[in-house]
Design a protein around this motif. Sequence first.
Motif, PDB file in Angstrom:
ATOM      1  N   PRO A   1      10.011   5.386   0.994  1.00 60.91           N
ATOM      2  CA  PRO A   1       8.810   6.229   0.828  1.00 60.91           C
ATOM      3  C   PRO A   1       7.993   6.310   2.115  1.00 60.91           C
ATOM      4  O   PRO A   1       6.824   5.918   2.174  1.00 60.91           O
ATOM      5  CB  PRO A   1       8.047   5.501  -0.287  1.00 60.91           C
ATOM      6  N   ASN A   2       8.594   6.848   3.169  1.00 55.23           N
ATOM      7  CA  ASN A   2       7.945   6.829   4.483  1.00 55.23           C
ATOM      8  C   ASN A   2       6.808   7.838   4.608  1.00 55.23           C
ATOM      9  O   ASN A   2       5.953   7.696   5.487  1.00 55.23           O
ATOM     10  CB  ASN A   2       8.976   7.067   5.588  1.00 55.23           C
ATOM     11  N   ARG A   3       6.766   8.859   3.749  1.00 54.27           N
ATOM     12  CA  ARG A   3       5.627   9.760   3.766  1.00 54.27           C
ATOM     13  C   ARG A   3       4.373   9.030   3.279  1.00 54.27           C
ATOM     14  O   ARG A   3       3.295   9.197   3.846  1.00 54.27           O
ATOM     15  CB  ARG A   3       5.906  10.992   2.892  1.00 54.27           C
ATOM     16  N   ALA A   4       4.542   8.243   2.237  1.00 55.29           N
ATOM     17  CA  ALA A   4       3.420   7.437   1.742  1.00 55.29           C
ATOM     18  C   ALA A   4       3.009   6.414   2.790  1.00 55.29           C
ATOM     19  O   ALA A   4       1.814   6.139   2.983  1.00 55.29           O
ATOM     20  CB  ALA A   4       3.809   6.742   0.439  1.00 55.29           C
ATOM     21  N   LEU A   5       3.995   5.841   3.489  1.00 56.21           N
ATOM     22  CA  LEU A   5       3.704   4.867   4.546  1.00 56.21           C
ATOM     23  C   LEU A   5       2.888   5.507   5.663  1.00 56.21           C
ATOM     24  O   LEU A   5       1.954   4.887   6.196  1.00 56.21           O
ATOM     25  CB  LEU A   5       5.018   4.319   5.107  1.00 56.21           C
TER      26      LEU A   5
ATOM     27  N   LEU B   1      11.212  10.510  -1.240  1.00 59.44           N
ATOM     28  CA  LEU B   1      11.889   9.507  -0.416  1.00 59.44           C
ATOM     29  C   LEU B   1      12.693  10.198   0.677  1.00 59.44           C
ATOM     30  O   LEU B   1      13.104  11.349   0.531  1.00 59.44           O
ATOM     31  CB  LEU B   1      12.815   8.648  -1.280  1.00 59.44           C
ATOM     32  N   ASN B   2      12.935   9.475   1.778  1.00 61.99           N
ATOM     33  CA  ASN B   2      13.752  10.053   2.845  1.00 61.99           C
ATOM     34  C   ASN B   2      15.230   9.820   2.562  1.00 61.99           C
ATOM     35  O   ASN B   2      15.606   9.344   1.489  1.00 61.99           O
ATOM     36  CB  ASN B   2      13.333   9.494   4.214  1.00 61.99           C
ATOM     37  N   ARG B   3      16.089  10.120   3.524  1.00 64.48           N
ATOM     38  CA  ARG B   3      17.541  10.004   3.317  1.00 64.48           C
ATOM     39  C   ARG B   3      17.994   8.573   3.049  1.00 64.48           C
ATOM     40  O   ARG B   3      19.039   8.333   2.452  1.00 64.48           O
ATOM     41  CB  ARG B   3      18.283  10.565   4.534  1.00 64.48           C
TER      42      ARG B   3
ATOM     43  N   GLY C   1       0.809  -1.212   0.000  1.00 63.22           N
ATOM     44  CA  GLY C   1       0.000   0.000   0.000  1.00 63.22           C
ATOM     45  C   GLY C   1       0.841   1.260   0.000  1.00 63.22           C
ATOM     46  O   GLY C   1       0.526   2.240  -0.698  1.00 63.22           O
ATOM     47  N   SER C   2       1.928   1.259   0.770  1.00 61.78           N
ATOM     48  CA  SER C   2       2.785   2.450   0.813  1.00 61.78           C
ATOM     49  C   SER C   2       3.471   2.678  -0.527  1.00 61.78           C
ATOM     50  O   SER C   2       3.638   3.826  -0.964  1.00 61.78           O
ATOM     51  CB  SER C   2       3.824   2.307   1.926  1.00 61.78           C
ATOM     52  N   ARG C   3       3.851   1.612  -1.213  1.00 63.05           N
ATOM     53  CA  ARG C   3       4.490   1.758  -2.533  1.00 63.05           C
ATOM     54  C   ARG C   3       3.492   2.258  -3.568  1.00 63.05           C
ATOM     55  O   ARG C   3       3.854   2.989  -4.495  1.00 63.05           O
ATOM     56  CB  ARG C   3       5.101   0.439  -2.978  1.00 63.05           C
ATOM     57  N   LEU C   4       2.231   1.865  -3.423  1.00 60.40           N
ATOM     58  CA  LEU C   4       1.199   2.363  -4.334  1.00 60.40           C
ATOM     59  C   LEU C   4       0.976   3.857  -4.126  1.00 60.40           C
ATOM     60  O   LEU C   4       0.951   4.639  -5.099  1.00 60.40           O
ATOM     61  CB  LEU C   4      -0.115   1.602  -4.104  1.00 60.40           C
ATOM     62  N   ILE C   5       0.817   4.291  -2.874  1.00 56.29           N
ATOM     63  CA  ILE C   5       0.614   5.705  -2.591  1.00 56.29           C
ATOM     64  C   ILE C   5       1.832   6.511  -3.045  1.00 56.29           C
ATOM     65  O   ILE C   5       1.700   7.614  -3.595  1.00 56.29           O
ATOM     66  CB  ILE C   5       0.353   5.927  -1.089  1.00 56.29           C
ATOM     67  N   TYR C   6       3.033   5.969  -2.829  1.00 55.38           N
ATOM     68  CA  TYR C   6       4.256   6.611  -3.314  1.00 55.38           C
ATOM     69  C   TYR C   6       4.194   6.841  -4.818  1.00 55.38           C
ATOM     70  O   TYR C   6       4.556   7.914  -5.313  1.00 55.38           O
ATOM     71  CB  TYR C   6       5.479   5.750  -2.956  1.00 55.38           C
TER      72      TYR C   6
END
Length: 473
Positions: free
Chosen positions: A361-365, A355-357, A335-340
């Motif tokens: 894709p933790n914002r999508a997560l 993406l973070n450092r 799901g997080s990869r889809l939102i990303y």
Amino acid sequence: MNLKQRVFQKEDPKQYQEKDIHLTRTLRTRDLLALGVGTIVSTAIFTLPGVVAAQYTGPAVSLSFLLSAVVAALIAFVYAEMAAVMPFAGSAYTWIRILFGEGLGWLVGWALIAEYTIAIAFVASGFSANLRGLMASFNLSLPASLSQPMGSEGGVIDLIAAVSMILTAILLSRGASETARVQNVLVVLKVMAILLFVVVGATAIHLDNYIPFLPDYNPDSEGTLGGWQGIYAGSAVIFISYIGFDSLAANSAEAINPGKTMPRGILGSLVIAVSLFIIVSLVLVGMFHYTAYEGNAEPVGWALRNSGHPVVGVIVQAISVFGMFTALVGMMLAGSRLIYSFGRDGIFPKWVGQLNRKFLPNRALLIVTIVAVIVGSMFPFDFLAELMSAGTLVAFMFVTLGLFSLRRREGKDLPVPSFKFPLYPVLPIITFICIFAIFWGLSGEAKFYTGVWFILGIIYYAFYLIRTRHRTV
């Protein structure tokens, strides 16, 4: 570019190779198998065999599992070829956008949002129910307000479901490779618990419970009990058990050598899962008459306790409860990869696709987690189940049709995969018909809410087009 051109413009696959280049490829075949088995073999294997036997099939519940498995295998063939040719984040959404254009890609992606978000909530809700059942064995309990979703038996929020999703998100935020190590251990433990049930449960089988194996159809029963009508109705309900394999495709951009590992992971995990489902269902209905499982939310633990194996029952239930985390990991990762991918492509705000450092894709997560916590802790288990199946089946139909476009482009702007769907084009046509038949077997309520969901998706996409109409793509 006019509106029609924008909606049907097909994306260049090279763009996705460049967009996903920062996602680290760390997942091997064994990691994908663990993700697949962990996602497919989750809440359903410990609940649905008893429920479907009591309401639809009688002892022949294994035939419903087998029928659903045949359809799932056909779809898995499609997904295996698609993932091998286009190993990009976003799975079916990205594939359809490349093959048919942005408009249809969005509709498939919108269906997948429903699948993954509801699937996370569904599994968390099942995890909560089984953990509370295990706690009850030790005379421990939570107040009704914290153990049931809002409006259900005095509930306000399912606290255990919410906490389980938050903990899974924290684990995933550390990266796919670290998550895979935890996932692999939990999957092994869960399979061992299932095999322990099979071995111990087999000693309590009474052959009389299998007779008649397929009861006569009873049109006066609640639902559809008996006959091939019951097998068909049961397969529509059971199909939810197998849809986890498609979550693997969402992780294609993080797979090592995806042309080989993705087909092996998708097809291999499905074969293992189908075998376990059928064996468990045969043992379960052999231990007690199928009517004993009516309304039973934990038939596996109940059957062990009532056949004189209470200690084994606690062990199996304890391992299975924590093994359900594997399904949460798989669905939340997908799901997080889809939102990303929506943020990556601009359909969602661009910051969602950043993406973070550590290139995660933790914002999508975070978005997936917040939505899933709200849905999973506030809506009842049975309401979530059919909605998840309906949205997924719509996505499956689009992907199957996409195979015909894919074949025309393989060897041109898309690579020729080492794995291909057999008996093309006859078998893909049969696959589409089978998916539609299962969708038709769902309740009218599920189909109605699915229609409402797609209307909302079309409205959002229309506003997105209006907002970006000045851009040249």
